[in-house]
Design a protein around this motif. Structure first.
Motif, mmCIF file in Angstrom:
data_model
loop_
_atom_site.group_PDB
_atom_site.id
_atom_site.type_symbol
_atom_site.label_atom_id
_atom_site.label_comp_id
_atom_site.label_asym_id
_atom_site.label_seq_id
_atom_site.Cartn_x
_atom_site.Cartn_y
_atom_site.Cartn_z
ATOM 1 N N VAL A 65 24.456 54.351 -1.937
ATOM 2 C CA VAL A 65 25.671 53.633 -1.561
ATOM 3 C C VAL A 65 25.409 52.723 -0.362
ATOM 4 N N GLN A 66 24.549 53.182 0.547
ATOM 5 C CA GLN A 66 24.229 52.376 1.735
ATOM 6 C C GLN A 66 23.177 51.304 1.451
ATOM 7 N N GLY A 67 22.680 51.279 0.212
ATOM 8 C CA GLY A 67 21.731 50.240 -0.166
ATOM 9 C C GLY A 67 20.270 50.622 -0.003
ATOM 10 N N SER A 68 19.967 51.891 0.160
ATOM 11 C CA SER A 68 18.580 52.349 0.320
ATOM 12 C C SER A 68 18.138 53.154 -0.902
ATOM 13 N N ALA A 69 18.210 52.539 -2.047
ATOM 14 C CA ALA A 69 17.845 53.241 -3.283
ATOM 15 C C ALA A 69 16.382 53.656 -3.281
ATOM 16 N N ALA A 70 15.528 52.885 -2.629
ATOM 17 C CA ALA A 70 14.098 53.220 -2.588
ATOM 18 C C ALA A 70 13.848 54.503 -1.814
ATOM 19 N N ALA A 71 14.670 54.787 -0.830
ATOM 20 C CA ALA A 71 14.510 56.022 -0.056
ATOM 21 C C ALA A 71 15.187 57.199 -0.743
ATOM 22 N N ALA A 72 16.168 56.927 -1.597
ATOM 23 C CA ALA A 72 16.924 57.995 -2.245
ATOM 24 C C ALA A 72 16.079 58.779 -3.248
ATOM 25 N N ALA A 73 15.265 58.084 -4.024
ATOM 26 C CA ALA A 73 14.479 58.755 -5.068
ATOM 27 C C ALA A 73 13.498 59.770 -4.494
ATOM 28 N N PRO A 74 12.667 59.427 -3.506
ATOM 29 C CA PRO A 74 11.748 60.434 -2.959
ATOM 30 C C PRO A 74 12.476 61.605 -2.298
ATOM 31 N N LEU A 75 13.616 61.309 -1.666
ATOM 32 C CA LEU A 75 14.388 62.377 -1.037
ATOM 33 C C LEU A 75 14.900 63.364 -2.081
ATOM 34 N N LEU A 76 15.418 62.828 -3.188
ATOM 35 C CA LEU A 76 15.919 63.690 -4.256
ATOM 36 C C LEU A 76 14.780 64.513 -4.865
ATOM 37 N N VAL A 77 13.639 63.882 -5.075
ATOM 38 C CA VAL A 77 12.473 64.601 -5.616
ATOM 39 C C VAL A 77 12.065 65.732 -4.666
ATOM 40 N N LEU A 78 12.070 65.468 -3.368
ATOM 41 C CA LEU A 78 11.724 66.490 -2.379
ATOM 42 C C LEU A 78 12.667 67.679 -2.462
ATOM 43 N N CYS B 235 22.779 69.354 -2.194
ATOM 44 C CA CYS B 235 22.636 68.620 -0.927
ATOM 45 C C CYS B 235 21.729 67.402 -1.102
ATOM 46 N N GLY B 236 20.629 67.581 -1.818
ATOM 47 C CA GLY B 236 19.740 66.451 -2.079
ATOM 48 C C GLY B 236 20.424 65.364 -2.869
ATOM 49 N N SER B 237 21.225 65.749 -3.840
ATOM 50 C CA SER B 237 21.961 64.769 -4.642
ATOM 51 C C SER B 237 22.981 64.006 -3.797
ATOM 52 N N LEU B 238 23.673 64.743 -2.933
ATOM 53 C CA LEU B 238 24.656 64.088 -2.068
ATOM 54 C C LEU B 238 23.980 63.125 -1.098
ATOM 55 N N LEU B 239 22.881 63.546 -0.495
ATOM 56 C CA LEU B 239 22.166 62.662 0.419
ATOM 57 C C LEU B 239 21.605 61.439 -0.300
ATOM 58 N N ALA B 240 21.056 61.642 -1.494
ATOM 59 C CA ALA B 240 20.520 60.523 -2.266
ATOM 60 C C ALA B 240 21.632 59.554 -2.652
ATOM 61 N N THR B 241 22.777 60.094 -3.040
ATOM 62 C CA THR B 241 23.917 59.238 -3.384
ATOM 63 C C THR B 241 24.361 58.427 -2.171
ATOM 64 N N GLY C 76 19.722 84.801 -6.811
ATOM 65 C CA GLY C 76 18.455 84.109 -6.674
ATOM 66 C C GLY C 76 18.544 82.611 -6.909
ATOM 67 N N TRP C 77 19.598 82.175 -7.561
ATOM 68 C CA TRP C 77 19.753 80.746 -7.869
ATOM 69 C C TRP C 77 20.689 80.025 -6.909
ATOM 70 N N ILE C 78 21.362 80.734 -6.026
ATOM 71 C CA ILE C 78 22.333 80.091 -5.139
ATOM 72 C C ILE C 78 21.647 79.098 -4.197
ATOM 73 N N PHE C 79 20.627 79.534 -3.465
ATOM 74 C CA PHE C 79 19.950 78.652 -2.514
ATOM 75 C C PHE C 79 19.318 77.439 -3.204
ATOM 76 N N PRO C 80 18.596 77.622 -4.332
ATOM 77 C CA PRO C 80 18.055 76.434 -5.006
ATOM 78 C C PRO C 80 19.138 75.459 -5.452
ATOM 79 N N MET C 81 20.265 75.961 -5.914
ATOM 80 C CA MET C 81 21.340 75.068 -6.345
ATOM 81 C C MET C 81 21.951 74.326 -5.153
ATOM 82 N N VAL C 82 22.059 75.001 -4.008
ATOM 83 C CA VAL C 82 22.554 74.338 -2.798
ATOM 84 C C VAL C 82 21.600 73.209 -2.405
ATOM 85 N N LEU C 83 20.292 73.458 -2.507
ATOM 86 C CA LEU C 83 19.312 72.409 -2.200
ATOM 87 C C LEU C 83 19.472 71.203 -3.125
ATOM 88 N N VAL C 84 19.654 71.452 -4.408
ATOM 89 C CA VAL C 84 19.814 70.345 -5.370
ATOM 90 C C VAL C 84 21.095 69.569 -5.086
#
Length: 145
Positions: A24-37, A14-20, A4-12
């Motif tokens: 790195v690309q200089g879009s920190a303002a877009a990273a925070a809402p994406l990670l929260v989502l 993936c979100g962390s990797l995308l936010a990172t 039951g925790w595998i899919f939620p952990m994959v989401l977290v």
């Protein structure tokens, strides 16, 4: 970790990797809402979004005493999620059984569905109903008190 925790952990993750990547690309303002989502999506698809599960035998025993429905579910199931949210606060009055944590619950669902683990399966007065309308389940909860 349970299934039951595998899919939620994959989401977290993936979100962390995308936010990172965005940071790195200089879009920190877009990273925070994406990670929260992604974290919110993980929470909705996790076992935390559902009332506390009990074993199938205990659920049957309690249902026989109080007449409340038994809801067999599993984390990550969109139909289970729809039922849970449409029941609102009334969801706590039902007896919830996570079929991924309880082998007896999975066996009960397979017995009711010709060998398939189709959820949500709601048992009312000993009779299984596969993926019922949430309004009907709400009416069953209201009848049981």
């Amino acid at each position: 970790m349970t299934r039951g925790w595998i899919f939620p952990m994959v989401l977290v993750v993936c979100g962390s990797l995308l936010a990172t990547l965005l940071v790195v690309q200089g879009s920190a303002a877009a990273a925070a809402p994406l990670l929260v989502l992604f974290v919110l999506l993980a929470g909705v698809h996790s076992p935390l979004a559902f009332p506390r599960s009990i074993g199938a035998e205990e659920a049957r025993r309690r249902s026989a005493l109080d007449g409340r429905p038994v809801v067999y579910w599993r984390a990550g199931c969109t139909y289970c999620l729809r039922l849970r949210f449409r029941l609102g606060r009334g969801a706590r009055r039902a007896h919830w059984v996570d079929i991924w944590r309880d082998p007896a619950g999975a066996a009960a669902v397979r017995a009711a569905n010709n060998g398939d683990e189709t959820v949500p399966t709601v048992v009312v007065a000993g009779r299984p109903h596969v993926n019922p309308d949430p309004a009907w389940v709400r009416a069953q909860l209201d009848r049981s008190g």
